[in-house]
Design an enzyme around this catalytic site. Structure first.
Site, short mmCIF file in Angstrom:
data_model
loop_
_atom_site.label_atom_id
_atom_site.label_comp_id
_atom_site.label_asym_id
_atom_site.label_seq_id
_atom_site.Cartn_x
_atom_site.Cartn_y
_atom_site.Cartn_z
CD GLU A 7 -3.06 0.92 2.20
OE1 GLU A 7 -3.48 1.89 2.83
OE2 GLU A 7 -3.55 -0.22 2.32
CG ASP A 107 -2.81 -1.09 5.51
OD1 ASP A 107 -1.71 -1.67 5.47
OD2 ASP A 107 -2.96 0.08 5.86
CE1 TYR A 690 5.43 1.85 18.44
CE2 TYR A 690 3.14 1.39 18.93
CZ TYR A 690 4.11 1.76 18.04
OH TYR A 690 3.77 2.03 16.74
#
Length: 1060
Positions: A7, A107, A690
């Site tokens: 993508e 995706d 994260y």
């Protein structure tokens, strides 16, 4: 050849890196990168789109309405500003002619499927049905390889059709209704003014208009409030009357008189206590909202700061050896994503996914040398797991002491459920590679893999391996002995054999049992077997390096490999890297060792274990130097960590020295999911956490105590940390939201040094730390007091509130707003000293306007738009001039008039129910219960009826809108008089191209026009030239001016005379 379509460019790179057996070759065409690689003997090209490459446009555009005949065209034609997509389309078109197979790797959602579908059909010129589909939810190497071996036979046409239908419906609604409004104004005023609306834009503007109408129609109503002002203990207090609002002024006056005449006494005291539970851990959205409230940070700024904190320092030297699921690798050689070994909460070895970080360093680093000779090179702030003062804690390198003891991995439990079948299926499924089964049959690994994945084969014994049916190699544990021996001897792969310098008794007989021929040549002894050589390539065999793929996952293989390597080298004359790798491997077998004088010496207490484990495979008498490894054993048995240390896969060694040195170059670190540590040079070290997460849950295996102990070293958090460390159990309050990929945001325990953080980073770090500490604390207790004061039949109330038990507010209270109002002590029957009975006149207020955040929240509640589109829809409303104001959104007269018109003539288009109805139909398309053609046809019918009614009232609609639109327009620029009819020559704009020209104001009766330059400011001169054509000045941005005649045949125009 196969074309894999991703993508976005960065995803294409990750896919190429994951699938390539060796490093992929990066190439460019038209300035766009793509990758060529080999996988399982197949040539692959990995290229990408750049989001949507195609958009919708009318086939024959007459700029009327309704228009339903649309087609997919390159996005740079459908939308302005998308010219960059042209080269990506050209690239896919060229590459598609070089391949025979196609795989979509966009995706896995409706938009990804539309991107893949349109790229195949229009850029590549192939039927989308011929393409296979890579389906993955994460971009780790493991997930991408798994997707490669589990290709879907086609793209998901349910998702593709639903996505295509949504695009077409949005185009139908947006374009046709926008054209209808624009045509209505043109018909009424003769002016081309573009207005827009759409399936989601309309309902959104509608609820903003509804609020604006509430405000505009609001008529303030007068009301009165009555307050009782009294004195107690020398202070003034105010009690409010029992009715919030008194609408009759005379009634208010009467109440005041009656209260003044009557004595005031306390008639009731109501005291309540409420528990206020701690807040849940931060997900990104909550962090963004609270940072905005506390610091005024925008959501984007908060994310950027959190990302900066996430990537701050905490790095290792590039030559650091990392214990991965494939073997011991230098950190600089790791792929961007993969799997490493880590310690779980119980200090047991486990596997976890990682992501590699890299940055440039020019800073002080630390060389930490342990008493067993192990060395580790770290930046100042990279934490190491140490045993200090009876507890385990992660301590940054610059805070380490020589009295500290460092935790190393020591596997105490074998893991032998990994076999030859697992290995072969991991390293290849090539049609040319075969497994030899126990019954003598051969089966291609490609077919075998499919059978295993389908569940048709669950338990099968593999005894051999063959490549292209050219001979075979038998698969037994002893094979790893031979491979280890060849590596130690420096055996070089040449052609279809491996060459070593001389025949040795250790491998005579063994090669024969493995079906490998020994041939004497001038170069030396050749172990000849094409299949054996193929296997060595697959497991990344390298001469002299004690490292091949797979041995780490089976202790028997590891023993055999090390025995062979020992027999070949006697562990002498090895590089320091080789010694380190063998030391880590021995630790995985539960054997401690020491590096001393460039030699590996086994711990005296583990010598017998060394001989027993390697002696099973060794063909020599095992002799190895020993040393007394100074293992720390003086543990505090009362310590919270003692049971875990005793049962964990670890041992502990003291520090010999800590040295500082300056380093300039690349440094690396890992982000490790769930366990948040990894093994570097055999030592347990920490990783980063994260920030992009939707989870309100902390990792299940996170050692909270480690982090809190480290935070206790920061003075401002020390009291709270010590309070938590004294609790019998650390149990966090958690929310309902969960992100399967990432836990909630929390501090890792690394302590920033002075100057490490910017002012804004320090603010956000403080909020994250305090929130983390708060989730473990006790509830706060708030007490409210309500006192009733009666004067005759009238009652007044005074209320107070205070925190009687701080709980979590002790640490997080600075970010929470509670009114602290402490009242004096009252008694039932107590007489009140009244100073004044006050009557105040007030007016009611209109409802507040929406803020941008409130609009997004309202859209979510109504089911309008998606996370990806809501902000853009709001931005479009601003751009169209429908709304204004950044903090408090006000609908402009134009926005009000557009909704008023839509309500009157096309009410369906601003209906939330209509939007929801078609969203449901999209879901039915995806489920295969409706076709996209059925939904599109229904939309055409519904919209046609709406537009038919609109056209009947087009003039009336236009007249209403023109009052607002035309009144706001600037008057046209007049550059002269028409030489033909005397009308004004004005600057106009082509309705299709947007380009400007000069034309007569009496058009269409007069058709005089002149072309004009498309750049620069036009300044009339009141002069004429050829045939009465006007002369104008064009002023460019840099100040230069050009005087030109608008007649195309004028010589002055052709030379463009410069005017200073």
């Amino acid at each position: 050849m196969i074309l894999v379509i991703a993508e976005k460019p960065n995803v294409a790179r990750k896919i190429a890196m994951a699938l390539a057996e060796v490093k992929p070759i990066k190439k460019t065409l038209f300035g766009v990168p793509y990758y060529e690689l080999i996988r399982d003997g197949k040539r692959l090209i990995v290229a990408s789109a750049v989001g949507h490459l195609y958009g919708l446009a009318p086939k024959n555009d007459f700029f009327g309405y309704p228009i339903f005949d649309v087609e997919w065209v390159p996005v740079y034609i459908a939308e302005k500003g998308k010219e960059y997509a042209k080269d990506y389309i050209k690239l896919l078109s060229v590459l598609s002619k070089r391949v025979r197979e196609f795989i979509v790797a966009c995706d896995y959602d409706t938009e990804g499927e539309v991107i893949g579908y349109t790229a195949l059909k229009y850029a590549c010129g192939v039927d989308p049905g011929v393409a296979k589909r890579m389906k993955f939810s994460a971009l780790t190497k493991r997930d991408l390889i798994k997707a490669w071996y589990n290709l879907e036979p086609t793209i998901n046409f349910g998702m593709a059709n639903a996505g295509i239908a949504r695009h077409i419906l949005d185009w139908y609604w947006g374009v046709n209704l926008s054209r209808a409004l624009t045509h209505a104004i043109k018909r009424a005023s003769g002016k081309w003014v573009v207005l827009s609306t759409g399936r989601v834009q309309g309902p959104t503007l509608k609820f903003l208009v509804d609020r604006e109408r509430e405000i505009q129609s609001f008529v303030p109503q007068p009301y009165w409030v009555i307050k009782l002002i009294f004195e107690k203990n020398g202070k003034k207090y105010t009690a409010n009357y029992e009715k919030d609002k008194i609408w009759d002024e005379n009634e208010a006056k009467r109440i005041v008189l009656e209260v003044k005449k009557a004595p005031a006494r306390v008639t009731n005291i109501e005291v309540k206590q409420q528990n206020r539970n701690p807040p849940v851990p931060f997900d990104l959205g909550t962090l963004q909202r609270e940072a905005y409230s506390a610091f005024g940070f925008s959501p984007k700024k908060t994310l950027d700061i959190a990302q900066s904190l996430y990537e701050k320092g905490f790095c290792l030297h590039p030559d650091t050896l990392i214990l991965t699921s494939q073997g011991v690798r230098k950190i600089k050689e790791l792929s961007r994503e993969g799997e490493v070994f880590a310690l779980d909460f119980n200090l047991k070895l486990s596997k976890a996914k990682y992501r590699l970080l890299e940055r440039d360093a020019d800073e002080q680093m630390y060389k930490v040398t342990l008493l067993d000779g192990t060395e580790l090179y770290l930046t100042a702030d990279h934490p190491v797991l140490v045993y200090r003062e009876g507890n385990l804690a992660f301590v940054p390198a610059d805070k380490l002491r020589e009295t500290d003891h460092v935790v190393l991995v020591l596997n105490k439990s074998a893991r032998d459920n990994y076999g030859f079948l697992d290995l072969l299926l991991e390293i290849t499924d090539s049609q040319e590679d075969y497994a030899i089964l126990e019954n003598g049959e051969t089966l291609s690994l490609h077919s075998l893999k499919m059978l295993v994945e389908r569940g048709e084969i669950k338990d099968i014994a593999v005894v051999g391996f063959s490549h292209n049916n050219f001979g075979k190699v038998m698969l037994r544990d002893e094979l790893w002995y031979l491979i280890g021996y060849l590596a130690g001897k420096g055996g070089e792969i040449k052609g279809n054999g491996v060459v070593i310098s001389s025949r040795t008794k250790e491998i005579v007989g063994l090669t024969k049992s493995l079906n490998i021929d020994l041939i004497e040549t001038e170069e030396g002894i050749v172990l000849s077997n094409k299949s054996f050589v193929r296997l060595l390539h697959l497991i990344h065999y390298t001469p002299r390096v004690p490292e091949v793929y797979g041995i780490i996952n089976n202790t028997e293989w590891l023993k055999a490999f090390l025995a062979g390597y020992y027999d070949a080298t006697l562990l002498e004359g090895l590089t320091l890297e080789a010694l380190y790798k063998i030391k880590v491997y021995l630790q995985l077998l539960g054997i401690r060792a020491k590096i001393e004088d460039n030699k590996l010496k086994v711990h005296l207490e583990d010598l017998q274990r060394f001989r027993e484990l390697l002696g099973k495979f060794s063909r020599r008498k095992l002799y190895v130097e020993t040393s007394q490894v100074p293992v720390f054993t003086d543990f505090d048995e009362r310590s919270y960590d003692f049971p875990r240390i005793l049962g964990g896969d670890i041992y502990i060694i003291g520090i010999k020295s800590i040295e500082k040195f300056h380093y300039k170059g690349k440094v690396y670190d890992l982000v490790v999911e769930n366990y948040h540590n990894f093994i570097a040079n055999g030592i347990a070290v920490h990783n980063c956490s994260y920030p992009r997460t939707e989870s309100q849950k902390l990792p299940k295996n996170l050692n909270y105590k480690f982090i809190i102990q480290n935070l206790a070293r920061i003075p401002e958090y020390r009291p709270y940390a010590h309070l938590l460390l004294g609790m019998p159990e650390l149990k966090p309050v958690e929310g309902k939201k969960e992100d399967p990929a990432h836990p909630a945001i929390y501090p890792t325990g690394e302590i920033p040094r002075p100057g490490d953080l910017t002012k804004d980073e320090a603010l956000l770090y403080d909020m994250i730390v305090r929130r983390f500490l708060a989730v473990f604390m006790e509830p706060a207790v708030r007490e409210t007091v309500k006192v009733t004061i009666s004067a005759g039949k009238h009652k007044f109330f005074i209320s107070g509130g205070r925190t009687v038990k701080e709980g979590w507010l002790r640490v997080y209270g600075k970010y929470v707003k509670f009114d602290e109002v402490t009242l004096p002590t009252f008694f039932i029957g107590e007489r009140i000293k009244v100073l004044q009975v006050k009557r105040e006149k007030k007016k009611t207020k209109p409802p507040a306007r929406y803020s941008p955040a409130a609009v997004i929240k309202k859209m979510e509640d109504l089911g309008l738009g998606t996370k990806a589109t809501r902000a853009q829809i709001l931005e479009t409303l601003y751009q169209r001039g429908y709304i204004e104001g950044k903090k408090s959104i006000k609908v402009t007269p134009l926005g009000m008039k557009v909704i008023e018109t839509l309500e009157k003539y096309v009410p369906e288009i601003i209906s939330v129910e209509l939007t929801r109805e078609f969203e449901k139909k999209m879901e039915l398309i995806m489920e295969g219960k409706l076709t996209k053609e059925e939904v599109i046809e229904e939309a055409k019918i519904r919209l046609t009826k709406i537009l038919e009614e609109f056209k009947k009232k087009e003039l009336e609609i236009g007249l209403e809108l023109a009052k607002i639109v035309v009144g706001e327009e600037k008057p046209p620029l007049i550059v002269g008089k028409c030489p033909k009819c005397g009308g004004d020559l004005i600057v106009k704009y082509n309705e299709k191209t947007g380009k400007r020209f000069v034309g007569c104001s009496n058009w269409p009766k007069c058709n005089v026009t002149y072309p004009i330059l498309q750049r620069g400011e036009i300044i009339p001169t009141n002069k004429t030239c050829c045939n009465g054509a006007p002369v104008v000045i064009i002023r460019e941005k840099d100040g230069r001016e050009w005087e030109i005649c608008l007649d195309m045949n004028c010589k002055e125009y052709n030379t463009i005379k410069k005017k200073r």
